[in-house]
Design a protein around this motif. Structure first.
Motif, short mmCIF file in Angstrom:
data_model
loop_
_atom_site.label_atom_id
_atom_site.label_comp_id
_atom_site.label_asym_id
_atom_site.label_seq_id
_atom_site.Cartn_x
_atom_site.Cartn_y
_atom_site.Cartn_z
N GLN A 91 0.81 -1.21 0.00
CA GLN A 91 0.00 0.00 0.00
C GLN A 91 0.85 1.27 0.00
N LEU A 92 1.98 1.22 0.68
CA LEU A 92 2.87 2.38 0.75
C LEU A 92 3.72 2.55 -0.51
N GLY A 93 3.65 1.60 -1.42
CA GLY A 93 4.37 1.70 -2.68
C GLY A 93 5.83 1.28 -2.59
N LEU A 94 6.20 0.51 -1.58
CA LEU A 94 7.59 0.10 -1.42
C LEU A 94 8.04 -0.89 -2.49
N TRP A 95 7.09 -1.55 -3.15
CA TRP A 95 7.41 -2.55 -4.17
C TRP A 95 7.38 -1.96 -5.58
N GLN A 96 7.06 -0.69 -5.71
CA GLN A 96 6.85 -0.09 -7.03
C GLN A 96 8.11 -0.15 -7.90
N GLY A 97 9.27 0.11 -7.32
CA GLY A 97 10.51 0.08 -8.09
C GLY A 97 10.79 -1.30 -8.67
N LEU A 98 10.61 -2.34 -7.85
CA LEU A 98 10.80 -3.71 -8.33
C LEU A 98 9.79 -4.06 -9.40
N ASP A 99 8.55 -3.68 -9.19
CA ASP A 99 7.49 -3.94 -10.16
C ASP A 99 7.79 -3.27 -11.50
N ASP A 100 8.19 -2.01 -11.46
CA ASP A 100 8.53 -1.29 -12.69
C ASP A 100 9.73 -1.93 -13.38
N GLY A 101 10.73 -2.32 -12.61
CA GLY A 101 11.92 -2.94 -13.19
C GLY A 101 11.62 -4.23 -13.92
N VAL A 102 10.81 -5.09 -13.29
CA VAL A 102 10.44 -6.36 -13.93
C VAL A 102 9.60 -6.10 -15.19
N PHE A 103 8.65 -5.17 -15.09
CA PHE A 103 7.80 -4.85 -16.24
C PHE A 103 8.63 -4.38 -17.43
N TRP A 104 9.51 -3.42 -17.20
CA TRP A 104 10.29 -2.88 -18.30
C TRP A 104 11.32 -3.88 -18.82
N TRP A 105 11.86 -4.74 -17.97
CA TRP A 105 12.80 -5.76 -18.44
C TRP A 105 12.10 -6.73 -19.39
N PHE A 106 10.90 -7.21 -19.00
CA PHE A 106 10.17 -8.14 -19.87
C PHE A 106 9.77 -7.46 -21.17
N ASN A 107 9.32 -6.23 -21.12
CA ASN A 107 8.94 -5.55 -22.35
C ASN A 107 10.14 -5.32 -23.27
N ARG A 108 11.29 -5.00 -22.70
CA ARG A 108 12.51 -4.82 -23.49
C ARG A 108 12.89 -6.14 -24.16
N GLN A 109 12.74 -7.27 -23.43
CA GLN A 109 13.07 -8.57 -24.00
C GLN A 109 12.11 -8.93 -25.15
N ILE A 110 10.84 -8.59 -24.99
CA ILE A 110 9.86 -8.89 -26.04
C ILE A 110 10.17 -8.10 -27.30
#
Length: 85
Positions: free
Chosen positions: A23-42
């Motif tokens: 809820q506090l957004g502490l996981w947002q950086g990890l979430d964004d990193g994984v999202f952009w890594w997968f999209n870059r690979q695609i």
């Protein structure tokens, strides 16, 4: 069968802690990193894009669901007595 109160309370506190950190957004950086890594690979790898397209078909989901059902039924058939309950 006895309840493990310490374990129950510990797991409940862990769940609340994870929820609050999300809820506090502490996981947002990890979430964004994984999202952009997968999209870059695609984008950069056609074979990875084809694999993702293949893995996201309904038939694959159905196959995985049947496999999970088979594992559950196998475990249920091996369990006896109180373990089955």
């Amino acid at each position: 069968m006895r309840w493990d109160i310490k374990g129950l309370i510990g797991l409940q506190l862990l769940a609340v802690g994870l929820f609050v950190s999300w809820q506090l957004g502490l996981w947002q950086g990890l979430d964004d990193g994984v999202f952009w890594w997968f999209n870059r690979q695609i984008v950069n790898s056609p074979s990875f894009a084809e694999f993702v397209a293949f893995a996201n078909q309904r038939g694959i989901d159905g196959g995985v669901a049947l496999l999970m059902l088979a594992f559950s039924l196998r475990y249920a058939s091996l369990a006896v007595g109180r373990e089955r309950a």
